[in-house]
Design a protein around this motif. Structure first.
Motif, PDB file in Angstrom:
ATOM      1  N   GLY A  54       0.827  -1.205   0.000  1.00 34.55           N
ATOM      2  CA  GLY A  54       0.000   0.000   0.000  1.00 34.55           C
ATOM      3  C   GLY A  54       0.855   1.246   0.000  1.00 34.55           C
ATOM      4  N   HIS A  55       0.313   2.302  -0.588  1.00 32.76           N
ATOM      5  CA  HIS A  55       1.047   3.568  -0.688  1.00 32.76           C
ATOM      6  C   HIS A  55       0.071   4.734  -0.761  1.00 32.76           C
ATOM      7  CE1 HIS A  55       2.707   6.996  -2.961  1.00 32.76           C
ATOM      8  NE2 HIS A  55       3.810   6.725  -2.283  1.00 32.76           N
ATOM      9  N   GLY A  56       0.510   5.865  -0.298  1.00 26.72           N
ATOM     10  CA  GLY A  56      -0.157   7.143  -0.490  1.00 26.72           C
ATOM     11  C   GLY A  56       0.822   8.218  -0.086  1.00 26.72           C
ATOM     12  N   SER A  57       0.585   9.438  -0.532  1.00 30.46           N
ATOM     13  CA  SER A  57       1.443  10.529  -0.105  1.00 30.46           C
ATOM     14  C   SER A  57       0.628  11.796   0.083  1.00 30.46           C
ATOM     15  CB  SER A  57       2.593  10.772  -1.100  1.00 30.46           C
ATOM     16  OG  SER A  57       2.101  11.214  -2.331  1.00 30.46           O
ATOM     17  N   VAL A  58       1.204  12.717   0.828  1.00 30.32           N
ATOM     18  CA  VAL A  58       0.614  14.040   1.010  1.00 30.32           C
ATOM     19  C   VAL A  58       1.698  15.059   0.664  1.00 30.32           C
ATOM     20  CG1 VAL A  58       1.089  14.087   3.510  1.00 30.32           C
ATOM     21  CG2 VAL A  58      -0.645  15.590   2.559  1.00 30.32           C
ATOM     22  N   ARG A  68      -8.272  33.891   0.160  1.00 33.88           N
ATOM     23  CA  ARG A  68      -7.031  33.457   0.824  1.00 33.88           C
ATOM     24  C   ARG A  68      -6.342  32.361   0.026  1.00 33.88           C
ATOM     25  NH1 ARG A  68      -7.212  30.992   5.949  1.00 33.88           N
ATOM     26  NH2 ARG A  68      -4.994  31.445   5.903  1.00 33.88           N
ATOM     27  N   ALA A  69      -5.029  32.309   0.158  1.00 33.08           N
ATOM     28  CA  ALA A  69      -4.249  31.183  -0.355  1.00 33.08           C
ATOM     29  C   ALA A  69      -4.025  30.237   0.820  1.00 33.08           C
ATOM     30  CB  ALA A  69      -2.916  31.661  -0.920  1.00 33.08           C
ATOM     31  N   LEU A  70      -4.696  29.110   0.792  1.00 30.21           N
ATOM     32  CA  LEU A  70      -4.643  28.151   1.895  1.00 30.21           C
ATOM     33  C   LEU A  70      -3.492  27.168   1.707  1.00 30.21           C
ATOM     34  CD1 LEU A  70      -8.442  27.307   2.060  1.00 30.21           C
ATOM     35  CD2 LEU A  70      -7.189  28.898   3.527  1.00 30.21           C
ATOM     36  N   ARG A  71      -2.782  26.879   2.789  1.00 29.99           N
ATOM     37  CA  ARG A  71      -1.744  25.840   2.801  1.00 29.99           C
ATOM     38  C   ARG A  71      -2.465  24.500   2.916  1.00 29.99           C
ATOM     39  NH1 ARG A  71       0.291  27.218   7.066  1.00 29.99           N
ATOM     40  NH2 ARG A  71      -0.242  25.482   8.389  1.00 29.99           N
ATOM     41  N   ALA A  72      -2.424  23.733   1.838  1.00 29.81           N
ATOM     42  CA  ALA A  72      -3.189  22.484   1.779  1.00 29.81           C
ATOM     43  C   ALA A  72      -2.274  21.275   1.719  1.00 29.81           C
ATOM     44  CB  ALA A  72      -4.110  22.484   0.555  1.00 29.81           C
ATOM     45  N   GLY A  73      -2.631  20.248   2.462  1.00 29.96           N
ATOM     46  CA  GLY A  73      -2.010  18.943   2.343  1.00 29.96           C
ATOM     47  C   GLY A  73      -2.819  18.167   1.329  1.00 29.96           C
ATOM     48  N   TYR A  74      -2.241  17.914   0.180  1.00 30.36           N
ATOM     49  CA  TYR A  74      -2.962  17.296  -0.932  1.00 30.36           C
ATOM     50  C   TYR A  74      -2.583  15.820  -1.033  1.00 30.36           C
ATOM     51  CZ  TYR A  74      -5.583  17.352  -5.255  1.00 30.36           C
ATOM     52  OH  TYR A  74      -6.546  17.124  -6.219  1.00 30.36           O
ATOM     53  N   ILE A  75      -3.573  14.969  -0.996  1.00 29.98           N
ATOM     54  CA  ILE A  75      -3.364  13.512  -1.009  1.00 29.98           C
ATOM     55  C   ILE A  75      -3.178  13.025  -2.438  1.00 29.98           C
ATOM     56  CG2 ILE A  75      -4.373  11.274  -0.391  1.00 29.98           C
ATOM     57  CD1 ILE A  75      -3.736  13.100   2.050  1.00 29.98           C
ATOM     58  N   GLU A  76      -2.169  12.202  -2.635  1.00 29.91           N
ATOM     59  CA  GLU A  76      -1.827  11.676  -3.963  1.00 29.91           C
ATOM     60  C   GLU A  76      -1.534  10.178  -3.910  1.00 29.91           C
ATOM     61  OE1 GLU A  76      -1.964  13.240  -6.709  1.00 29.91           O
ATOM     62  OE2 GLU A  76      -1.660  15.362  -6.294  1.00 29.91           O
ATOM     63  N   ALA A  77      -1.753   9.522  -5.025  1.00 23.97           N
ATOM     64  CA  ALA A  77      -1.265   8.162  -5.288  1.00 23.97           C
ATOM     65  C   ALA A  77      -1.622   7.159  -4.189  1.00 23.97           C
ATOM     66  CB  ALA A  77       0.245   8.194  -5.532  1.00 23.97           C
ATOM     67  N   VAL A  78      -2.877   7.172  -3.744  1.00 23.48           N
ATOM     68  CA  VAL A  78      -3.331   6.176  -2.766  1.00 23.48           C
ATOM     69  C   VAL A  78      -3.643   4.889  -3.532  1.00 23.48           C
ATOM     70  CG1 VAL A  78      -5.086   5.568  -1.060  1.00 23.48           C
ATOM     71  CG2 VAL A  78      -4.229   7.933  -1.204  1.00 23.48           C
TER      72      VAL A  78
END
Length: 175
Positions: A54-58, A68-78
């Motif tokens: 299993g894998h995923g990244s943020v 506003r420009a929000l600092r986002a943790g974006y989830i990728e490649a789950v």
């Protein structure tokens, strides 16, 4: 067992195995740009013995909302290996990544495939109901095809889920 590490701390052979896992899990619909999007942040890796299953990244991105420009943790490649699905491994990946999002970002965000909408909703991710767009090199562009598939995990930011949301530009799929 699940481990987390920044891209810089993951052995290149493990990154190659994660890329292959994603290629297989997405039935060949996982482009080089998709993998590029998954790099430069924190990876969650699920192991059975010495096998990566299993894998995923943020990764950090900027989302524009409410002026506003929000600092986002974006989830990728789950991704979870096909023969190991339905055993909670995807939930383990997401729990690890959500911990990173809650500890470091104002909001979490992701683009869900049609098959995963219920999975993310059940974890407390909220579908974005407003219009989506991207800050493209030529200026803002609507991303109507992504409407309904963008999910957020509010952390500290005030969000109007019916308002407009824009992401920063990148090659490949922007959401």
């Amino acid at each position: 067992m699940i481990t987390t590490a920044h891209t810089s701390g993951v052995d290149p052979a493990v990154l190659a195995a994660a890329r292959k896992l994603c290629d297989d899990a997405f039935d060949g619909d996982f482009a080089d740009e998709d993998w590029e999007h998954a790099l430069g942040g924190v990876h969650a890796l699920v192991w059975e013995g010495d096998e990566l299953i299993g894998h995923g990244s943020v990764v950090q991105r900027r989302l524009l909302h409410g002026g506003r420009a929000l600092r986002a943790g974006y989830i990728e490649a789950v991704a979870v290996r096909a023969d190991r699905r339905g055993r909670g491994h995807g939930a383990s990946v997401m729990a690890a990544l959500e911990g990173v999002v809650r500890g470091a970002y104002e909001v979490g965000a992701l683009s869900a495939s049609e098959d995963a909408l219920d999975f993310y909703a059940a974890r407390g991710w909220r579908p974005w109901r407003g219009p989506s767009s991207v800050l493209a090199p030529g200026g803002p562009e609507r991303t109507e095809d992504d409407d309904g598939g963008v999910f957020v995990l509010p952390v500290t930011a005030s969000l109007d889920l019916d308002g407009p949301l824009a992401c920063d530009w990148r090659d490949g799929d922007v959401w």
